[in-house]
Design a protein around this motif. Structure first.
Motif, PDB file in Angstrom:
ATOM      1  N   GLU A  53      -1.808  -5.307   6.054  1.00  0.00           N
ATOM      2  CA  GLU A  53      -1.608  -3.952   6.602  1.00  0.00           C
ATOM      3  C   GLU A  53      -0.725  -3.108   5.693  1.00  0.00           C
ATOM      4  N   THR A  54       0.225  -3.731   5.012  1.00  0.00           N
ATOM      5  CA  THR A  54       1.100  -3.003   4.085  1.00  0.00           C
ATOM      6  C   THR A  54       0.317  -2.568   2.852  1.00  0.00           C
ATOM      7  N   ILE A  55      -0.466  -3.485   2.297  1.00  0.00           N
ATOM      8  CA  ILE A  55      -1.239  -3.195   1.087  1.00  0.00           C
ATOM      9  C   ILE A  55      -2.289  -2.112   1.352  1.00  0.00           C
ATOM     10  N   ALA A  56      -2.916  -2.168   2.531  1.00  0.00           N
ATOM     11  CA  ALA A  56      -4.026  -1.253   2.844  1.00  0.00           C
ATOM     12  C   ALA A  56      -3.614  -0.166   3.852  1.00  0.00           C
ATOM     13  N   ARG A  57      -2.324   0.151   3.912  1.00  0.00           N
ATOM     14  CA  ARG A  57      -1.818   1.073   4.944  1.00  0.00           C
ATOM     15  C   ARG A  57      -2.595   2.392   4.997  1.00  0.00           C
ATOM     16  N   ILE A  60      -6.161   1.983   6.327  1.00  0.00           N
ATOM     17  CA  ILE A  60      -6.133   1.622   7.750  1.00  0.00           C
ATOM     18  C   ILE A  60      -5.883   2.866   8.607  1.00  0.00           C
ATOM     19  N   GLN A  61      -4.951   3.715   8.152  1.00  0.00           N
ATOM     20  CA  GLN A  61      -4.648   4.948   8.900  1.00  0.00           C
ATOM     21  C   GLN A  61      -5.815   5.933   8.835  1.00  0.00           C
ATOM     22  N   LYS A  62      -6.412   6.056   7.633  1.00  0.00           N
ATOM     23  CA  LYS A  62      -7.490   7.023   7.433  1.00  0.00           C
ATOM     24  C   LYS A  62      -8.725   6.673   8.264  1.00  0.00           C
ATOM     25  N   TYR A  63      -9.090   5.370   8.265  1.00  0.00           N
ATOM     26  CA  TYR A  63     -10.322   4.961   8.939  1.00  0.00           C
ATOM     27  C   TYR A  63     -10.070   4.312  10.308  1.00  0.00           C
ATOM     28  N   LYS A  64      -8.792   4.334  10.753  1.00  0.00           N
ATOM     29  CA  LYS A  64      -8.403   3.804  12.074  1.00  0.00           C
ATOM     30  C   LYS A  64      -8.909   2.357  12.257  1.00  0.00           C
ATOM     31  N   ILE A  65      -8.583   1.518  11.289  1.00  0.00           N
ATOM     32  CA  ILE A  65      -9.005   0.103  11.299  1.00  0.00           C
ATOM     33  C   ILE A  65      -7.976  -0.719  12.059  1.00  0.00           C
ATOM     34  N   LYS A  66      -8.452  -1.647  12.882  1.00  0.00           N
ATOM     35  CA  LYS A  66      -7.559  -2.548  13.596  1.00  0.00           C
ATOM     36  C   LYS A  66      -7.873  -3.995  13.191  1.00  0.00           C
ATOM     37  N   LEU A  67      -6.881  -4.615  12.559  1.00  0.00           N
ATOM     38  CA  LEU A  67      -7.067  -6.007  12.153  1.00  0.00           C
ATOM     39  C   LEU A  67      -6.771  -6.935  13.320  1.00  0.00           C
ATOM     40  N   GLU A  68      -7.731  -7.837  13.609  1.00  0.00           N
ATOM     41  CA  GLU A  68      -7.549  -8.789  14.706  1.00  0.00           C
ATOM     42  C   GLU A  68      -7.181 -10.181  14.209  1.00  0.00           C
ATOM     43  N   ILE A  69      -7.561 -10.476  12.961  1.00  0.00           N
ATOM     44  CA  ILE A  69      -7.241 -11.813  12.433  1.00  0.00           C
ATOM     45  C   ILE A  69      -5.732 -11.897  12.180  1.00  0.00           C
ATOM     46  N   GLU A 142      -1.545   2.355 -11.217  1.00  0.00           N
ATOM     47  CA  GLU A 142      -1.058   1.436 -10.180  1.00  0.00           C
ATOM     48  C   GLU A 142      -1.418   2.016  -8.809  1.00  0.00           C
ATOM     49  N   ASN A 143      -2.438   1.435  -8.196  1.00  0.00           N
ATOM     50  CA  ASN A 143      -2.894   1.932  -6.902  1.00  0.00           C
ATOM     51  C   ASN A 143      -3.766   0.856  -6.269  1.00  0.00           C
ATOM     52  N   PHE A 144      -3.487   0.480  -5.022  1.00  0.00           N
ATOM     53  CA  PHE A 144      -4.247  -0.577  -4.369  1.00  0.00           C
ATOM     54  C   PHE A 144      -5.646  -0.131  -3.937  1.00  0.00           C
ATOM     55  N   SER A 145      -5.881   1.194  -3.877  1.00  0.00           N
ATOM     56  CA  SER A 145      -7.166   1.684  -3.372  1.00  0.00           C
ATOM     57  C   SER A 145      -8.101   2.096  -4.506  1.00  0.00           C
ATOM     58  N   PHE A 146      -9.265   1.486  -4.543  1.00  0.00           N
ATOM     59  CA  PHE A 146     -10.282   1.847  -5.532  1.00  0.00           C
ATOM     60  C   PHE A 146     -10.800   3.265  -5.300  1.00  0.00           C
ATOM     61  N   LEU A 147     -11.064   3.596  -4.040  1.00  0.00           N
ATOM     62  CA  LEU A 147     -11.635   4.916  -3.727  1.00  0.00           C
ATOM     63  C   LEU A 147     -10.696   6.048  -4.139  1.00  0.00           C
ATOM     64  N   SER A 148      -9.388   5.823  -3.998  1.00  0.00           N
ATOM     65  CA  SER A 148      -8.405   6.848  -4.391  1.00  0.00           C
ATOM     66  C   SER A 148      -8.418   7.077  -5.897  1.00  0.00           C
ATOM     67  N   VAL A 149      -8.632   6.004  -6.661  1.00  0.00           N
ATOM     68  CA  VAL A 149      -8.642   6.119  -8.121  1.00  0.00           C
ATOM     69  C   VAL A 149      -9.990   6.642  -8.617  1.00  0.00           C
ATOM     70  N   LEU A 150     -11.069   6.295  -7.918  1.00  0.00           N
ATOM     71  CA  LEU A 150     -12.415   6.678  -8.345  1.00  0.00           C
ATOM     72  C   LEU A 150     -12.586   8.194  -8.424  1.00  0.00           C
ATOM     73  N   GLY A 204      -8.332  -1.700  -5.948  1.00  0.00           N
ATOM     74  CA  GLY A 204      -9.398  -2.311  -5.156  1.00  0.00           C
ATOM     75  C   GLY A 204      -8.943  -3.432  -4.240  1.00  0.00           C
ATOM     76  N   ILE A 205      -7.697  -3.844  -4.363  1.00  0.00           N
ATOM     77  CA  ILE A 205      -7.215  -4.951  -3.536  1.00  0.00           C
ATOM     78  C   ILE A 205      -7.186  -4.564  -2.055  1.00  0.00           C
ATOM     79  N   ALA A 206      -6.839  -3.323  -1.769  1.00  0.00           N
ATOM     80  CA  ALA A 206      -6.812  -2.856  -0.372  1.00  0.00           C
ATOM     81  C   ALA A 206      -8.204  -2.971   0.247  1.00  0.00           C
ATOM     82  N   GLU A 207      -9.213  -2.457  -0.462  1.00  0.00           N
ATOM     83  CA  GLU A 207     -10.586  -2.524   0.057  1.00  0.00           C
ATOM     84  C   GLU A 207     -11.088  -3.959   0.157  1.00  0.00           C
ATOM     85  N   LEU A 208     -10.733  -4.772  -0.839  1.00  0.00           N
ATOM     86  CA  LEU A 208     -11.169  -6.173  -0.863  1.00  0.00           C
ATOM     87  C   LEU A 208     -10.676  -6.911   0.381  1.00  0.00           C
ATOM     88  N   LEU A 209      -9.402  -6.773   0.697  1.00  0.00           N
ATOM     89  CA  LEU A 209      -8.820  -7.453   1.860  1.00  0.00           C
ATOM     90  C   LEU A 209      -9.395  -6.930   3.176  1.00  0.00           C
TER      91      LEU A 209
END
Length: 583
Positions: A53-57, A60-69, A142-150, A204-209
């Motif tokens: 949740e920290t890496i992909a914060r 998660i906020q943008k797409y309102k994702i809820k991790l259950e695992i 340095e950015n965990f999100s691929f889409l942000s860098v793309l 891309g690590i945020a999207e990968l996870l």
């Protein structure tokens, strides 16, 4: 329904960036600590939900994702052999895999092997298209999100990256998988997601996870249901630890394992029963093989977890063996279950085939499965060193078919008496620590054997041929007759017997000359002079303009058509079929 953390395995070709990618996620420095910057040992690390949740914060906020695992249990492998040990009857302990592909190289040999084993074990996977920072024109940051860098890249770079992704899509399609860039996937249960990543920058690590988490909680939930019964697991590695003796590193994928539990595992010489003296587990985000802090000594472990088990009598435990917690009541049933599973993986037959010896159940299963897919027969498949008896078995196959007089030894020793027998019986031994390399070496040897066999056959067999005596080119009428000819079909060489259309033997070719110089053979279209020894007499049984044929017996025609047909023209095949029919 309460769900446990999924077990995640990372696969890919050497130097594709597997360890670097995991290092970026875990924040540890394993790569700097271990030899040569490559993963030398297996690890199991728990990645809590909070870290994801920290890496992909932002995502998660943008797409309102809820991790259950509750998190992810990551297995770090130095090759596919350890993944092979993550086995259980009918599949794998791993719930999902990351297939790491170097974007600058695409699919390599071990990438194909990884896909094959994932397919065999029915393990879903996501592709990490790694080393994005080395892609031409890509501006990394340095950015965990691929889409942000793309969105910051030049248009031509985005288009070139898309083209590269579709190269991977094409390769996966040929291997039987529908795939697409992760943000274009409509149904992850049907399509493989491709996430461009950079281990160096964390892109891309945020999207990968999130893709892993999403696939697991949306499509694999039934496999992650939490149970509180006796533990089930698998042995990853048997290892000598200073001060502890022989220990086993295991993945517990179901139930609860407690200190003092009676466990049942497979050993080289039969079933092993022992009691757990201690359970050691790494702290979250610490690598099992290179921890920043010491292992925690705990009383119980709940699935899914990587754990080191300390117990007596573990010296002969086989890696890849199932582990069951047993009671006095269930012991016999479990013992039978494990024994049946182990025996089902071994092969002992009278079939003419090769001998296989491996170090673990996982590698045995993977290697036999691979060879069966190639339709290579197996006489013996077992665990342990190569013995004198193995050489004897291989020599029996060799006597029937030389190409099966071979032993494939994966990560095992060859006993001294076996070495002597190998030399005495001239049995071929292949030793390797990489499955695809072991099989490739064997296949290469077979190809060479077949080529030698083909060449030997071709030397012995008369070649299918038709020649025409050229009018006006009679240089000598007999003893030997010397005439000019044209090769109309096939190939002629000295020694070849010639017959006329009535099957009467005219003689055999003594020599072939081209422009006054002897040559070893002449092929279709060539006009040469030949000398014919035997009954040949121009004007009596041999005439200008006449066609002659090579004499081929029925059994010779059969060998050509059965073993060398791919080297023949349609005209030559038709002639040989006529020889076979008429004799």
């Amino acid at each position: 329904m309460k769900i446990r953390q999924p077990v995640l395995v990372v696969l890919g070709h050497v130097n594709a960036g597997k360890t670097s990618l995991l290092d970026k996620i875990r924040g540890t420095a394993i790569q700097l600590k271990e030899a040569g910057g490559m993963t030398q040992h297996i690890g199991a690390s728990f990645l809590p939900k909070q870290v994801i949740e920290t890496i992909a914060r932002d995502l998660i906020q943008k797409y309102k994702i809820k991790l259950e695992i509750p998190g992810i249990l990551i297995i770090d492998t130095p090759g596919h052999e350890i993944f092979s040990n993550l086995r259980k009857r009918g599949g794998s302990v791993a719930n999902m895999a990351i297939l790491v592909v170097d974007i600058t190289k695409g699919f390599e040999k071990q990438t194909y092997e990884a896909v094959e084993i994932l397919k065999q074990r029915k393990v879903p996977f996501v592709v990490a298209l790694n080393k994005l920072d080395r892609f031409e024109g890509f501006k990394a940051e340095e950015n965990f999100s691929f889409l942000s860098v793309l969105v910051k890249q030049d248009r031509w770079v985005q288009e070139k990256l898309d083209a590269k992704i579709y190269e991977i899509v094409s390769v996966l399609s040929k291997l039987g998988f529908d795939s697409e860039r992760f943000d274009r996937v409509r149904d992850f249960s049907r399509q493989v997601g491709i996430v461009p990543t950079s281990a160096t920058y964390g892109i891309g690590i945020a999207e990968l996870l999130l893709v892993i988490g999403g696939v697991c909680q949306n499509y694999l939930k039934s496999n992650l249901s939490y149970t509180e019964g006796p533990a089930q697991g698998v042995v990853l590695e048997v290892k000598e630890e200073q001060g502890l003796g022989t220990t086993i590193d295991a993945i517990i994928y179901n139930g609860i394992l407690k200190k003092n539990d009676m466990i049942v595992v497979a050993g080289i010489n039969g079933i092993i029963t022992t009691r757990v003296k201690a359970l050691l587990i790494p702290k979250p985000l610490d690598e099992m093989r290179a921890p920043e802090d010491k292992f925690m000594n705990i009383d119980e472990v709940v699935a899914a977890a990587g754990v080191k088990i300390v117990a007596s009598g573990l010296e002969e435990v086989i890696a890849g063996s199932p582990i069951y917690v047993a009671t006095q009541e269930s012991f016999e049933k479990i013992k039978k279950l494990i024994d049946e599973e182990v025996q089902s993986l071994k092969i002992k037959s009278d079939e003419t085939g090769i001998v296989i010896k491996t170090d673990t159940l996982g590698s045995l299963e993977a290697l036999t499965g691979y060879l069966k897919s190639l339709e290579i027969p197996i006489r013996i498949a077992d665990i342990g060193p190569v013995t004198k008896k193995d050489v004897f078995e291989a020599s029996i196959s060799k006597a029937i078919s030389p190409m099966y007089g071979a032993i494939l030894a994966f990560n095992v020793k060859v006993l001294p008496e076996a070495e002597e027998e190998i030399n005495a019986k001239n049995v071929k031994l292949f030793k390797e620590s990489v499955i695809y390399k072991l099989v490739e070496d064997y296949l290469s040897w077979i190809r060479n054997l077949k080529e030698v066999e083909r060449n030997e056959l071709k030397k012995k067999l008369p070649t299918p041929a038709r020649i025409k005596i050229l009018p006006g080119f009679v240089f000598r009428r007999s003893e030997p007759a010397i005439v000019g000819i044209e090769v109309e079909m096939g190939k002629i060489k000295p020694g070849l017997q010639l017959v006329n259309k009535n099957k009467r033997i005219i003689g055999s070719i003594l020599q072939i000359q081209d422009q006054g110089k002897p040559i070893p053979e002449a092929v279709k279209g060539m006009q040469v002079a030949i000398s014919i020894k035997g009954e040949a007499y121009v004007g009596r049984n041999l005439f200008e303009g006449e066609e002659l044929y090579s004499l081929i017996q029925r059994d010779e025609a059969k060998i050509w058509l059965e073993k060398l047909k791919d080297e023949l023209s349609q005209e030559e095949i038709a002639y040989l079929e006529k020889c076979l029919k008429e004799g």
